[in-house]
Structure formats: structure tokens, C-alpha cells
Design an enzyme around this catalytic site. Structure first.
Site, PDB file in Angstrom:
ATOM      1  N   GLU A   1       4.567   4.439   5.880  1.00  0.00           N
ATOM      2  CA  GLU A   1       3.365   3.592   5.867  1.00  0.00           C
ATOM      3  C   GLU A   1       2.212   4.315   5.179  1.00  0.00           C
ATOM      4  O   GLU A   1       2.139   5.548   5.202  1.00  0.00           O
ATOM      5  CB  GLU A   1       2.947   3.259   7.302  1.00  0.00           C
ATOM      6  CG  GLU A   1       3.581   2.004   7.866  1.00  0.00           C
ATOM      7  CD  GLU A   1       2.992   0.727   7.263  1.00  0.00           C
ATOM      8  OE1 GLU A   1       2.376   0.781   6.182  1.00  0.00           O
ATOM      9  OE2 GLU A   1       3.158  -0.339   7.883  1.00  0.00           O
ATOM     10  N   ASP A   2       1.302   3.550   4.589  1.00  0.00           N
ATOM     11  CA  ASP A   2       0.090   4.169   4.065  1.00  0.00           C
ATOM     12  C   ASP A   2      -0.918   4.411   5.193  1.00  0.00           C
ATOM     13  O   ASP A   2      -1.618   5.417   5.192  1.00  0.00           O
ATOM     14  CB  ASP A   2      -0.534   3.334   2.931  1.00  0.00           C
ATOM     15  CG  ASP A   2      -0.763   1.891   3.304  1.00  0.00           C
ATOM     16  OD1 ASP A   2      -0.203   1.434   4.327  1.00  0.00           O
ATOM     17  OD2 ASP A   2      -1.496   1.203   2.584  1.00  0.00           O
TER      18      ASP A   2
ATOM     19  N   GLY B   1       0.785  -1.238   0.000  1.00  0.00           N
ATOM     20  CA  GLY B   1       0.000   0.000   0.000  1.00  0.00           C
ATOM     21  C   GLY B   1       0.811   1.279   0.000  1.00  0.00           C
ATOM     22  O   GLY B   1       0.396   2.280  -0.594  1.00  0.00           O
TER      23      GLY B   1
ATOM     24  N   LYS C   1      -5.156   6.212  11.738  1.00  0.00           N
ATOM     25  CA  LYS C   1      -6.501   5.888  12.240  1.00  0.00           C
ATOM     26  C   LYS C   1      -6.401   5.681  13.760  1.00  0.00           C
ATOM     27  O   LYS C   1      -6.487   4.559  14.267  1.00  0.00           O
ATOM     28  CB  LYS C   1      -7.014   4.620  11.535  1.00  0.00           C
ATOM     29  CG  LYS C   1      -8.516   4.455  11.595  1.00  0.00           C
ATOM     30  CD  LYS C   1      -8.940   3.086  11.096  1.00  0.00           C
ATOM     31  CE  LYS C   1      -9.371   3.071   9.660  1.00  0.00           C
ATOM     32  NZ  LYS C   1      -9.982   1.772   9.260  1.00  0.00           N
TER      33      LYS C   1
ATOM     34  N   PHE D   1     -13.723   2.309   6.812  1.00  0.00           N
ATOM     35  CA  PHE D   1     -12.909   1.554   5.861  1.00  0.00           C
ATOM     36  C   PHE D   1     -12.640   2.431   4.647  1.00  0.00           C
ATOM     37  O   PHE D   1     -13.569   2.806   3.923  1.00  0.00           O
ATOM     38  CB  PHE D   1     -13.613   0.263   5.442  1.00  0.00           C
ATOM     39  CG  PHE D   1     -12.679  -0.705   4.779  1.00  0.00           C
ATOM     40  CD1 PHE D   1     -12.093  -1.736   5.497  1.00  0.00           C
ATOM     41  CD2 PHE D   1     -12.330  -0.548   3.439  1.00  0.00           C
ATOM     42  CE1 PHE D   1     -11.198  -2.599   4.883  1.00  0.00           C
ATOM     43  CE2 PHE D   1     -11.431  -1.409   2.823  1.00  0.00           C
ATOM     44  CZ  PHE D   1     -10.867  -2.441   3.549  1.00  0.00           C
TER      45      PHE D   1
ATOM     46  N   ARG E   1      -6.539   0.527  -5.267  1.00  0.00           N
ATOM     47  CA  ARG E   1      -5.290   1.190  -4.862  1.00  0.00           C
ATOM     48  C   ARG E   1      -4.984   2.374  -5.773  1.00  0.00           C
ATOM     49  O   ARG E   1      -4.349   3.338  -5.361  1.00  0.00           O
ATOM     50  CB  ARG E   1      -4.112   0.212  -4.928  1.00  0.00           C
ATOM     51  CG  ARG E   1      -4.150  -0.919  -3.914  1.00  0.00           C
ATOM     52  CD  ARG E   1      -2.807  -1.640  -3.917  1.00  0.00           C
ATOM     53  NE  ARG E   1      -2.846  -2.956  -3.302  1.00  0.00           N
ATOM     54  CZ  ARG E   1      -2.714  -3.193  -1.988  1.00  0.00           C
ATOM     55  NH1 ARG E   1      -2.555  -2.196  -1.156  1.00  0.00           N
ATOM     56  NH2 ARG E   1      -2.730  -4.429  -1.516  1.00  0.00           N
TER      57      ARG E   1
ATOM     58  N   ASP F   1      -3.009   1.624  11.891  1.00  0.00           N
ATOM     59  CA  ASP F   1      -4.353   1.271  12.348  1.00  0.00           C
ATOM     60  C   ASP F   1      -4.245   0.823  13.815  1.00  0.00           C
ATOM     61  O   ASP F   1      -4.226   1.651  14.723  1.00  0.00           O
ATOM     62  CB  ASP F   1      -4.861   0.169  11.409  1.00  0.00           C
ATOM     63  CG  ASP F   1      -6.312  -0.187  11.592  1.00  0.00           C
ATOM     64  OD1 ASP F   1      -6.902   0.187  12.609  1.00  0.00           O
ATOM     65  OD2 ASP F   1      -6.872  -0.873  10.720  1.00  0.00           O
TER      66      ASP F   1
ATOM     67  N   ASP G   1      -6.364  -0.611  -0.315  1.00  0.00           N
ATOM     68  CA  ASP G   1      -7.166  -1.529  -1.134  1.00  0.00           C
ATOM     69  C   ASP G   1      -8.370  -2.107  -0.396  1.00  0.00           C
ATOM     70  O   ASP G   1      -8.447  -2.070   0.832  1.00  0.00           O
ATOM     71  CB  ASP G   1      -6.300  -2.703  -1.595  1.00  0.00           C
ATOM     72  CG  ASP G   1      -6.014  -3.684  -0.463  1.00  0.00           C
ATOM     73  OD1 ASP G   1      -5.471  -3.260   0.587  1.00  0.00           O
ATOM     74  OD2 ASP G   1      -6.360  -4.875  -0.608  1.00  0.00           O
TER      75      ASP G   1
HETATM   76  C1  PRP Z   1      -1.712  -2.076   6.126  1.00  0.00           C
HETATM   77  C2  PRP Z   1      -0.685  -0.964   6.279  1.00  0.00           C
HETATM   78  C3  PRP Z   1       0.125  -1.384   7.462  1.00  0.00           C
HETATM   79  C4  PRP Z   1      -0.866  -2.170   8.292  1.00  0.00           C
HETATM   80  C5  PRP Z   1      -1.328  -1.303   9.405  1.00  0.00           C
HETATM   81  O1  PRP Z   1      -1.172  -3.091   5.355  1.00  0.00           O
HETATM   82  O2  PRP Z   1       0.116  -0.836   5.116  1.00  0.00           O
HETATM   83  O3  PRP Z   1       1.241  -2.173   7.090  1.00  0.00           O
HETATM   84  O4  PRP Z   1      -1.973  -2.514   7.450  1.00  0.00           O
HETATM   85  O5  PRP Z   1      -2.206  -1.990  10.240  1.00  0.00           O
HETATM   86  P1  PRP Z   1      -1.951  -2.149  11.796  1.00  0.00           P
HETATM   87  O6  PRP Z   1      -1.597  -0.782  12.347  1.00  0.00           O
HETATM   88  O7  PRP Z   1      -3.298  -2.620  12.318  1.00  0.00           O
HETATM   89  O8  PRP Z   1      -0.874  -3.143  12.027  1.00  0.00           O
HETATM   90  P2  PRP Z   1      -2.053  -4.261   4.703  1.00  0.00           P
HETATM   91  O9  PRP Z   1      -1.988  -5.452   5.601  1.00  0.00           O
HETATM   92  O10 PRP Z   1      -3.403  -3.729   4.364  1.00  0.00           O
HETATM   93  O11 PRP Z   1      -1.220  -4.619   3.408  1.00  0.00           O
HETATM   94  P3  PRP Z   1      -1.071  -3.838   2.006  1.00  0.00           P
HETATM   95  O12 PRP Z   1      -0.213  -2.614   2.288  1.00  0.00           O
HETATM   96  O13 PRP Z   1      -0.379  -4.807   1.110  1.00  0.00           O
HETATM   97  O14 PRP Z   1      -2.451  -3.467   1.539  1.00  0.00           O
END
Ligand code: PRP
Length: 176
Positions: free
Chosen positions: A100-101, A45, A132, A153, A166, A104, A160
Site C-alpha cells: 500500500e502507499d 497510488g 498515518k 494531507f 502522484r 489511513d 494524489d
Molecule cells: C488510498 C490508499 C489505500 C487507502 C487507505 O487509496 O492507497 O488504498 O486510501 O485508506 P484507508 O486506510 O482509510 O482505508 P485512494 O482511495 O486514495 O486511491 P488511489 O490509490 O487510487 O489514490
């Protein structure tokens, strides 16, 4: 670009995103003035944010990539992620910014900071496109952020839903 029917509303437009990234890029350039910075992108991401952010930074930058995967589908359980594609280069003596994108629960950032800190960087900090905060389960020190978002969401600009959306140039809330 006309939003797909699955989109409820646009949260941040392309123009708002570009303007905010420019500001954060300037903030980072000032914070690391006179130094080189290594940007680490967590696949997949953050690639969209990384390329835009790198262009907004005016000091010299290097980039590297890593990927993580979950051991279990229960992301609320701590310690369930591992590095599935490691960095190509050492971090020793480098000023490192983890890009990071979205942050969470904070579990991914916490794990990555712990792991990367063991590689003797000169400094290590986090820059996220979206933060978030209402979903945070563990402390995750975010030094630079573009936007804080509510517990909805969201897709677009790298984020994605089942690997789709994306490429949307804006960030939008999905109808779920
Ligand atoms: C997303 C984002 C972080 C993670 C954050 O990745 O890029 O790596 O989730 O979540 P957290 O704070 O709850 O740990 P994702 O698993 O969606 O993978 P992607 O980037 O390939 O879409």
C-alpha cells in the site's frame, strides 16, 4: 524539481525515500529468505512504491494488481469498499505481501486482508509506504512500513490530490 506553490513543505526527500525503501527491501528479503514472494499492488497510488520496493528486494518476486472502489463517499462506514479490478492470478500456496502507499483509517487493509485470506495463501502480510496511525479507526496489522506520518494531507510518490502530484519524487504536505 521546484515544488508547486500548493506545497507547504517537503516531508521526505527523494534521497530519504530511496534510502528507506532500500532498508525495508532488505528487511523483507531477510524475512522471506529462501522463498518467492508475491507483491500485490492496490491501484493506483501504490504503483510508485511497488516498483521501487520490488527493485530493493533481492529474493524472487512476482507482482499482481487489484483496484478497489467505494460504495459510498462515507469512508468512515465499515464495509463500504469492494474489489473493482481483481488479481489476474490465484494466491493459493503463495507468500503474499499486500503493498500500500498509505494506511489511513485501516478500513481498506482490513477489507483486503479478510478477502485475500480466503484465497488460501501460504502467508499474507502488509507493507505500506506511509502509515498515518493517528487516523486509525480499525486495527490493521502492518508488518513493514517505511514512514509513520502525522495527520496531514500528503502528496507525492504515488499519493494524489484530485489525481495530481502522484509523480512528485518526494512526499510533501499540501496547503489545504
Ligand atoms: C488510498 C490508499 C489505500 C487507502 C487507505 O487509496 O492507497 O488504498 O486510501 O485508506 P484507508 O486506510 O482509510 O482505508 P485512494 O482511495 O486514495 O486511491 P488511489 O490509490 O487510487 O489514490
Amino acid at each position: 524539481m521546484t515544488p508547486p506553490p500548493e506545497i507547504e513543505k517537503i516531508l521526505f526527500t527523494e534521497e530519504q525515500i530511496q534510502a528507506r525503501i532500500k532498508d525495508v527491501g532488505a528487511e523483507i528479503s531477510e524475512a522471506y529468505a529462501g522463498r518467492e514472494l508475491k507483491l500485490i499492488s492496490v491501484l493506483k497510488g501504490s504503483v510508485f512504491f511497488l516498483t521501487a520496493l520490488a527493485r530493493a528486494i533481492t529474493i524472487p518476486v512476482k507482482i499482481d494488481f487489484l483496484a478497489i472502489s467505494s460504495f459510498s463517499s462515507n469512508r468512515a462506514a465499515p464495509g463500504v469498499v469492494r474489489i473493482s479490478k481483481d488479481l489476474d492470478e490465484s494466491l493459493e500456496g503463495e507468500d503474499v505481501l499486500l503493498v500500500e502507499d498509505i494506511v489511513d483509517t485501516g478500513l481498506t487493509v482490513r477489507y483486503l486482508l479478510h478477502t485475500l485470506a480466503g484465497r488460501q495463501p501460504n502467508s499474507l502480510a502488509v507493507c505500506t509506504f506511509l502509515d498515518k496511525t493517528p487516523r486509525r479507526l480499525v486495527q490493521a496489522p502492518v508488518r513493514f512500513r517505511c514512514f509513520e506520518i502525522p495527520d496531514r494531507f500528503v502528496v507525492g510518490f504515488g499519493l494524489d490530490y484530485n489525481q495530481l502530484y502522484r509523480n512528485l519524487p518526494y512526499v510533501a504536505v499540501m496547503k489545504l
